[in-house]
Design a protein around this motif. Structure first.
Motif: not given
Length: 412
Positions: A224-230, A261-266, A379-382, A385-388
């Motif tokens: 989760y910390f790595a995701c925040v940094l990204q 994204a966060f709730t469905t993981c999709s 976390a990683r799905t979020t 989606v933000m990357g897209d």
């Protein structure tokens, strides 16, 4: 006369998520066996939202490719998008590897691997990977939901439609109407989202109690910390200094796709709402219609980031020292293996097996993290989606087509 403002969908979804966390804790604490009754409501939401993905992707990409007018324009957008996506994925993997080397989440952790098994997956070679992008039967790609093959066919179909000129205008108009219809249908389906989110979160929390999470809390916190940094170092920087948008308006614009994204993981489930959000943030319709579906399939920043951390975590648990060369191999494999991993829950576990095999890590290590994969997947799905959405904004800016933010824009 009362003139109360109605709650927006993101607010309703947030309420559903909080209620789901509370209900999950109560169910888990009371040891109630009610997941079987709640889970179908979450599964229904996933099925409804995925129902619109394939026709939406195809219609949007055909419209986007055909509207660009010529191969030069299409090539320009595709090149910029792919270079940006690969660059952010490489950065994400690097962040994961650096943090895992520094914090060492698996060091000193004694987890029993007895009885743990994971299905071994043989990594496809580069030639097969590239050939598999081309569908031998487009109808089969549609029926199986193979998004990468659908994207390939849609791009060529759209370009061919554009090439026939005025004769193709009536058909292009049909695809434009189909795209708008699917976005509208998505809006109708999303009315059910608060209930679906509540059910999904309730089941997740009730099935992942503290006893399962505590031994791996360091790994969870690090991901989760790595995701925040990204988010801070890549997406916010790109939005602020390239797209020239404020952090506040960006976060407001993508609240809905983030929650989905966060709730469905999709990431596939969030595709339609992410497309609408990107358009409201000013992304060009042609660019967004092309980059969002494409990114949904090949832009997996969250998966790449997680794979770097997971590989070093497992190596540390098993007492294996990975050389710098092996870590670079992990970086490259994380990027390549994530391409085409369809945006569905837990696909990273399959990709992880490929990465582990490539550097000789025990496949049993996949089973070590499988129990908490849902928590990490959120976390990683979020991030995916933000990357897209960031890609759509950045490429629109590079193409000189980025408009002003308009939250009142009607996309349907």
């Amino acid at each position: 006369m009362s003139n109360k403002k109605k709650l927006g969908l993101p607010t309703k979804m947030a309420i559903g998520m909080i209620a789901g966390v509370i209900a999950g804790i109560i169910i888990q604490s009371a040891n109630l066996n009610v997941s079987a009754y709640i889970k179908p409501f979450g599964d229904l939401f996933i099925r409804l939202i995925r129902m619109v993905v394939v026709p939406l992707v195809f219609a949007s990409l055909v419209t986007g490719a055909a509207s660009m007018g010529d191969a030069k324009k299409l090539g320009s957008v595709a090149t910029k998008a792919i270079v940006w996506m690969f660059g952010t994925s490489a950065f994400a993997t690097g962040v994961g590897l650096i943090l895992a080397n520094f914090f060492k989440p698996g060091l000193g952790l004694s987890l029993s691997t007895e009885g743990l098994k994971a299905k071994e997956v043989v990594p496809p070679n580069v030639v097969d990977t590239l050939l598999n992008i081309v569908p031998m039967n487009p109808m089969e790609a549609f029926s199986t939901g193979n998004l990468l093959q659908i994207i390939f066919f849609a791009m060529f179909f759209g370009f061919a439609l554009s090439a026939i000129g005025e004769k193709g205008r009536p058909l292009l108009h049909i695809f434009e109407m189909l795209s708008e219809t699917m976005i509208k249908l998505t809006g109708i389906v999303m009315a059910y989202a608060p209930i679906g989110v509540f059910a999904l979160i309730t089941v997740t929390v009730s099935q992942n109690g503290l006893n399962a999470l505590l031994p791996l809390v360091k790994l969870i916190a690090l991901v989760y910390f790595a995701c925040v940094l990204q988010i801070l170092l890549v997406y916010f920087v790109a939005v602020k200094f390239i797209a020239k948008k404020s952090f506040k308006e960006y976060l407001k614009g993508i609240t809905e796709p983030i929650l989905v994204a966060f709730t469905t993981c999709s990431s596939a489930a969030a595709l339609a709402v992410n497309l609408k959000a990107s358009l409201r943030l000013g992304a060009s319709k042609n660019v967004a219609s092309f980059t969002i579906p494409l990114g949904n399939t090949i832009n997996m920043d969250g998966a790449a980031l997680y794979l770097g951390i997971a590989a070093l975590f497992v190596a540390q648990v098993f007492g294996i020292d990975l050389t710098m060369g092996e870590q670079l191999s992990i970086l490259l494999m994380s990027i390549l293996a994530s391409i085409g991993s369809v945006g569905v829950p837990s696909s990273a576990l399959v990709v992880m097996t490929m990465v582990f095999t490539s550097v000789g890590l025990p496949i049993e290590g996949v089973a070590l993290v499988a129990g908490i994969d849902r928590i990490l997947d959120m976390a990683r799905t979020t991030i995916n989606v933000m990357g897209d959405s960031t890609t759509a904004l950045v490429v629109s800016k590079f193409e000189g087509e980025l408009g002003a933010t308009n939250f009142d824009l009607k996309t349907d």
